[in-house]
Design a protein around this motif. Structure first.
Motif, PDB file in Angstrom:
ATOM      1  N   ILE A   1       0.873  -1.187   0.000  1.00 56.27           N
ATOM      2  CA  ILE A   1       0.000   0.000   0.000  1.00 56.27           C
ATOM      3  C   ILE A   1       0.901   1.225   0.000  1.00 56.27           C
ATOM      4  O   ILE A   1       1.694   1.436   0.931  1.00 56.27           O
TER       5      ILE A   1
ATOM      6  N   LYS B   1      -1.657  -1.592  -4.026  1.00 56.97           N
ATOM      7  CA  LYS B   1      -2.747  -0.594  -4.034  1.00 56.97           C
ATOM      8  C   LYS B   1      -2.086   0.771  -4.000  1.00 56.97           C
ATOM      9  O   LYS B   1      -1.690   1.273  -2.950  1.00 56.97           O
TER      10      LYS B   1
ATOM     11  N   ALA C   1      -1.720   4.939  -4.306  1.00 54.94           N
ATOM     12  CA  ALA C   1      -2.548   6.020  -3.769  1.00 54.94           C
ATOM     13  C   ALA C   1      -3.537   6.504  -4.825  1.00 54.94           C
ATOM     14  O   ALA C   1      -3.219   6.554  -6.019  1.00 54.94           O
ATOM     15  N   GLU C   2      -4.705   6.879  -4.372  1.00 49.52           N
ATOM     16  CA  GLU C   2      -5.773   7.318  -5.278  1.00 49.52           C
ATOM     17  C   GLU C   2      -5.420   8.619  -5.998  1.00 49.52           C
ATOM     18  O   GLU C   2      -5.950   8.916  -7.053  1.00 49.52           O
TER      19      GLU C   2
ATOM     20  N   PHE D   1      -9.542   3.609  -3.258  1.00 49.63           N
ATOM     21  CA  PHE D   1      -9.337   4.324  -2.003  1.00 49.63           C
ATOM     22  C   PHE D   1      -9.020   3.355  -0.870  1.00 49.63           C
ATOM     23  O   PHE D   1      -9.031   2.141  -1.061  1.00 49.63           O
TER      24      PHE D   1
ATOM     25  N   PRO E   1     -10.173   3.608   3.106  1.00 50.51           N
ATOM     26  CA  PRO E   1     -11.205   3.221   4.065  1.00 50.51           C
ATOM     27  C   PRO E   1     -12.434   2.592   3.398  1.00 50.51           C
ATOM     28  O   PRO E   1     -12.937   3.116   2.400  1.00 50.51           O
TER      29      PRO E   1
ATOM     30  N   GLU F   1      -8.566  -0.984   2.497  1.00 46.48           N
ATOM     31  CA  GLU F   1      -8.874  -1.594   3.796  1.00 46.48           C
ATOM     32  C   GLU F   1      -9.035  -3.104   3.668  1.00 46.48           C
ATOM     33  O   GLU F   1      -8.600  -3.862   4.548  1.00 46.48           O
TER      34      GLU F   1
ATOM     35  N   THR G   1      -6.117  -5.152   4.217  1.00 44.24           N
ATOM     36  CA  THR G   1      -5.611  -5.231   5.590  1.00 44.24           C
ATOM     37  C   THR G   1      -6.423  -6.187   6.462  1.00 44.24           C
ATOM     38  O   THR G   1      -5.988  -6.531   7.555  1.00 44.24           O
TER      39      THR G   1
ATOM     40  N   PHE H   1       3.438  -1.049   4.106  1.00 43.00           N
ATOM     41  CA  PHE H   1       2.669   0.193   3.952  1.00 43.00           C
ATOM     42  C   PHE H   1       3.563   1.407   4.106  1.00 43.00           C
ATOM     43  O   PHE H   1       4.397   1.469   5.015  1.00 43.00           O
ATOM     44  N   THR H   2       3.387   2.377   3.259  1.00 47.85           N
ATOM     45  CA  THR H   2       3.988   3.690   3.447  1.00 47.85           C
ATOM     46  C   THR H   2       2.891   4.723   3.379  1.00 47.85           C
ATOM     47  O   THR H   2       2.110   4.740   2.428  1.00 47.85           O
ATOM     48  N   GLY H   3       2.827   5.584   4.386  1.00 44.51           N
ATOM     49  CA  GLY H   3       1.811   6.632   4.386  1.00 44.51           C
ATOM     50  C   GLY H   3       1.798   7.319   5.729  1.00 44.51           C
ATOM     51  O   GLY H   3       2.795   7.322   6.445  1.00 44.51           O
TER      52      GLY H   3
ATOM     53  N   ILE I   1      -4.419   0.591  10.104  1.00 49.44           N
ATOM     54  CA  ILE I   1      -4.078  -0.671   9.441  1.00 49.44           C
ATOM     55  C   ILE I   1      -3.646  -1.707  10.464  1.00 49.44           C
ATOM     56  O   ILE I   1      -4.030  -2.883  10.386  1.00 49.44           O
TER      57      ILE I   1
ATOM     58  N   GLY J   1       5.141   8.901   8.817  1.00 52.98           N
ATOM     59  CA  GLY J   1       5.504  10.307   8.674  1.00 52.98           C
ATOM     60  C   GLY J   1       6.806  10.680   9.369  1.00 52.98           C
ATOM     61  O   GLY J   1       7.432   9.867  10.040  1.00 52.98           O
TER      62      GLY J   1
ATOM     63  N   GLU K   1       3.478  17.284  10.789  1.00 54.47           N
ATOM     64  CA  GLU K   1       4.029  17.132   9.448  1.00 54.47           C
ATOM     65  C   GLU K   1       3.232  17.999   8.468  1.00 54.47           C
ATOM     66  O   GLU K   1       2.033  17.797   8.311  1.00 54.47           O
TER      67      GLU K   1
HETATM   68  P1  NAI Z   1      -2.188   7.998   3.455  1.00 56.67           P
HETATM   69  O1  NAI Z   1      -1.809   7.272   4.680  1.00 56.67           O
HETATM   70  O2  NAI Z   1      -3.433   8.777   3.456  1.00 56.67           O
HETATM   71  O3  NAI Z   1      -2.321   6.995   2.237  1.00 56.67           O
HETATM   72  C1  NAI Z   1      -1.324   6.097   1.892  1.00 56.67           C
HETATM   73  C2  NAI Z   1      -1.968   4.893   1.235  1.00 56.67           C
HETATM   74  O4  NAI Z   1      -2.785   4.207   2.167  1.00 56.67           O
HETATM   75  C3  NAI Z   1      -2.871   5.229   0.051  1.00 56.67           C
HETATM   76  O5  NAI Z   1      -2.699   4.228  -0.925  1.00 56.67           O
HETATM   77  C4  NAI Z   1      -4.261   5.150   0.659  1.00 56.67           C
HETATM   78  O6  NAI Z   1      -5.273   4.857  -0.263  1.00 56.67           O
HETATM   79  C5  NAI Z   1      -4.084   4.009   1.625  1.00 56.67           C
HETATM   80  N1  NAI Z   1      -5.031   3.994   2.747  1.00 56.67           N
HETATM   81  C6  NAI Z   1      -5.608   5.050   3.368  1.00 56.67           C
HETATM   82  N2  NAI Z   1      -6.401   4.612   4.376  1.00 56.67           N
HETATM   83  C7  NAI Z   1      -6.325   3.258   4.383  1.00 56.67           C
HETATM   84  C8  NAI Z   1      -6.906   2.242   5.176  1.00 56.67           C
HETATM   85  N3  NAI Z   1      -7.753   2.522   6.189  1.00 56.67           N
HETATM   86  N4  NAI Z   1      -6.606   0.947   4.914  1.00 56.67           N
HETATM   87  C9  NAI Z   1      -5.754   0.651   3.912  1.00 56.67           C
HETATM   88  N5  NAI Z   1      -5.177   1.564   3.115  1.00 56.67           N
HETATM   89  C10 NAI Z   1      -5.454   2.861   3.345  1.00 56.67           C
HETATM   90  O7  NAI Z   1      -0.927   8.870   3.093  1.00 56.67           O
HETATM   91  P2  NAI Z   1      -0.770   9.898   1.899  1.00 56.67           P
HETATM   92  O8  NAI Z   1      -1.466  11.129   2.328  1.00 56.67           O
HETATM   93  O9  NAI Z   1      -1.115   9.286   0.602  1.00 56.67           O
HETATM   94  O10 NAI Z   1       0.814  10.071   1.869  1.00 56.67           O
HETATM   95  C11 NAI Z   1       1.459  11.042   2.589  1.00 56.67           C
HETATM   96  C12 NAI Z   1       1.973  10.496   3.904  1.00 56.67           C
HETATM   97  O11 NAI Z   1       2.850   9.408   3.699  1.00 56.67           O
HETATM   98  C13 NAI Z   1       2.753  11.519   4.666  1.00 56.67           C
HETATM   99  O12 NAI Z   1       2.299  11.579   5.988  1.00 56.67           O
HETATM  100  C14 NAI Z   1       4.192  11.015   4.625  1.00 56.67           C
HETATM  101  O13 NAI Z   1       4.952  11.337   5.728  1.00 56.67           O
HETATM  102  C15 NAI Z   1       4.026   9.566   4.498  1.00 56.67           C
HETATM  103  N6  NAI Z   1       5.152   8.983   3.785  1.00 56.67           N
HETATM  104  C16 NAI Z   1       6.075   8.263   4.481  1.00 56.67           C
HETATM  105  C17 NAI Z   1       7.172   7.734   3.868  1.00 56.67           C
HETATM  106  C18 NAI Z   1       8.167   6.921   4.597  1.00 56.67           C
HETATM  107  O14 NAI Z   1       8.977   6.278   3.966  1.00 56.67           O
HETATM  108  N7  NAI Z   1       8.169   6.884   5.903  1.00 56.67           N
HETATM  109  C19 NAI Z   1       7.400   7.925   2.423  1.00 56.67           C
HETATM  110  C20 NAI Z   1       6.368   8.673   1.794  1.00 56.67           C
HETATM  111  C21 NAI Z   1       5.305   9.176   2.460  1.00 56.67           C
END
Ligand code: NAI
Ligand code: MG
Length: 485
Positions: A149, A176, A178-179, A208, A210, A215, A218, A228-230, A238, A254, A387
């Motif tokens: 993800i 999956k 990002a959208e 998407f 949620p 989701e 997961t 997962f990265t996000g 998750i 983050g 962040e």
């Molecule tokens: P996000 O967490 O909103 O989304 C990331 C992915 O998770 C997307 O594919 C999204 O559709 C999916 N997702 C969202 N909710 C979910 C759920 N309940 N269950 C399963 N999948 C779900 O993050 P965003 O806004 O796309 O990316 C930015 C964030 O990512 C920032 O906070 C940044 O710090 C972090 N990031 C961290 C990195 C690292 O290596 N530590 C690298 C790049 C970004």
């Protein structure tokens, strides 16, 4: 130019079972750049089933590593042969300057496949010779079906940082993306199909998170590993969702990484590197050195030079080769970033440059924000703790190295840190005492793919890279034999 993006399941490009679609908007001008299949739970289930069958019955996990290596190198070749097209879509879809997507993101995506294909082919097992003829060896067996993800800020680079090792170590996967940035994952699927990757080994389900495809990955009992990265908050969700099925997890989350400039630093290098650490990829970088800590004797001089250099960065259409700062990924994200600029000024920060949208000519149609510097902040303020994920740099002075370390550690995050110094002792002391997963000394953003990558505290769980990725995507087994002596 609008692209149709479908899921890639079991080796076929398919629509959602419901027929639903969503639009991916280009941040360059907020027009639709792709119409994308919107994956529901049932689409994720189809993709998981395809990956499950490919894992349980297909050739991939059973293949000699040399054979997998050849196919994964063909994937890398395919990415390289389409670099211009893929880089252009990455830039169109999420706004990254093409000078970076074409020379960094796509080449690195190919490298993610090459490196792990090679690494897996030379990975070693262990043997233990015990007393009385007890002989033990280890086997590393593919962990199963991996859910990958990924976020929107480095879409293809991070998708392949997950898919490369997952596949190299014999897993099958459902990606999956990002959208906000769906297109290049779909191009990766095309490249995999052309490279002869067996069907079901890599599946891409769009949509998407949620209550949707994300989701479901997961919660499904068919998934063994989640990579997962996000955002940290998404990581928490998750982890909870995955608890009932006890999945193996790796999270890269983050950051609010300290960038520490000591008075003894080579200021030319420190200024140049710090501007990159703040504003590369519009500041949409988890590893950004987003809290700048400058030792007081050089604070004013450093800041003056930092601001001048930030003001020199060309903001513009990211499809222009000369652009260094492109638009932010969505209007909502731009508004969030702008709101932090207000929050910081209300908290008492001094705005040294930037601070607003850039709307000259065609840029008015896109989500452009000028590189912004908020000086004299306190580490307790929201702009120092949260962040922002955009081109907004907060800066604070410090006196002693002890104070710098305390400030560096004064957040919930622990992703990375940077120190600029010409003193060897200071460099290694700071590197040791900052609580994080990656420290850079007199550089930023450099990587060795063999080294561990990940975060402490709220920045992640686990490490990836080299043998750390091997641990994630394999299960170690001990085989114990009693030899008769
Ligand atoms: P996000 O967490 O909103 O989304 C990331 C992915 O998770 C997307 O594919 C999204 O559709 C999916 N997702 C969202 N909710 C979910 C759920 N309940 N269950 C399963 N999948 C779900 O993050 P965003 O806004 O796309 O990316 C930015 C964030 O990512 C920032 O906070 C940044 O710090 C972090 N990031 C961290 C990195 C690292 O290596 N530590 C690298 C790049 C970004
Ligand atoms: Mg988009």
């Amino acid at each position: 130019m609008t692209r149709q993006v479908r899921h890639f399941i079991g080796g076929e490009f398919v629509d959602s079972l419901s027929g639903a679609t969503f639009e991916s908007i280009s941040p360059i001008d907020n027009t639709v750049c792709a119409v994308v299949a919107e994956g529901g739970v049932e689409d994720a289930d189809r993709a998981i089933a395809a990956a499950r069958t490919a894992f349980d019955e297909g050739p991939w996990p059973r293949m000699a590593t040399a054979e997998r290596k050849a196919i994964l190198h063909r994937v890398a070749d395919g990415l390289e042969s389409r670099v211009d097209e893929i880089a252009e879509w990455e830039t169109r879809d999420m706004g990254k300057p093409i000078a970076e997507s074409s020379t960094k993101d796509v080449p690195r995506a190919a490298m993610n496949f090459r490196f792990f294909a090679d690494y897996a082919s030379i990975a070693e097992d262990q043997a233990f010779h015990g007393p009385h003829g007890l002989f033990t060896y280890t086997r590393r067996e593919p962990a199963g079906v991996a859910a990958l993800i990924s976020p929107w800020n480095f879409p293809l680079m991070l998708a392949t940082w997950k898919a490369g090792p997952a596949l190299a170590f014999g897993c099958t996967a459902v990606l999956k993306p990002a959208e906000q940035s769906p297109v290049t994952a779909s191009l990766l699927a095309e490249v995999c199909a052309e490279a002869g990757l067996p069907e079901g080994v890599l599946n891409v389900v769009q949509g998407f998170g949620p209550e949707a495809a994300g989701e479901r990955l997961t919660t499904s009992p068919g998934v063994d590993v989640i990579c997962f990265t996000g955002e940290s908050a998404t990581g928490q969700k998750i982890m909870a969702a995955a608890a009932p099925t006890l999945k193996k997890l790796s999270f890269e989350l983050g950051g609010k990484s300290p960038n520490i400039v000591m008075a003894d630093a080579d200021l030319d290098r420190a200024v140049a590197g710090s501007v990159e650490a703040a504003f590369r990829n519009q500041g949409e970088v988890c590893l950004a050195g987003s809290r700048l800590l400058v030792q007081r004797p050089v604070y004013d001089e450093f800041l003056a030079r930092f601001v001048a250099r930030a003001e020199d960065m060309t903001i513009g259409n990211p499809l222009d080769r000369s652009t260094r700062v492109g638009p932010l990924v969505t209007v909502e994200h731009m508004e969030k970033v702008l709101s932090y600029i207000d929050i910081g000024q209300n908290e008492g920060a001094k705005l040294l440059t930037g601070g607003s949208r850039v709307t000259a000519g065609d840029l008015a149609r896109g989500n452009y924000v000028a590189p912004t510097v908020l000086a004299d902040v306190d580490n307790s303020w929201r702009v120092s703790q949260e962040e922002i994920f955009g081109p907004v740099q907060v800066v604070m002075p410090f006196d002693t190295v002890e104070e710098a370390i305390a400030l560096a550690n004064g957040t919930r995050y622990g992703l990375a840190g940077v120190v600029w110094t010409s003193n060897l002792d200071t460099a290694h002391r700071v590197a040791a005492e900052v609580n994080c997963g990656t420290m850079w000394v007199n550089c930023w953003f450099m990587r060795d793919l063999r080294a561990p990558f990940g975060g402490t505290k709220d920045s992640g769980i686990g490490r990836e890279g080299g043998r750390y990725s091997e641990e994630l995507f394999t299960e170690a087994k001990s085989v114990m034999t009693q030899l008769a002596h």
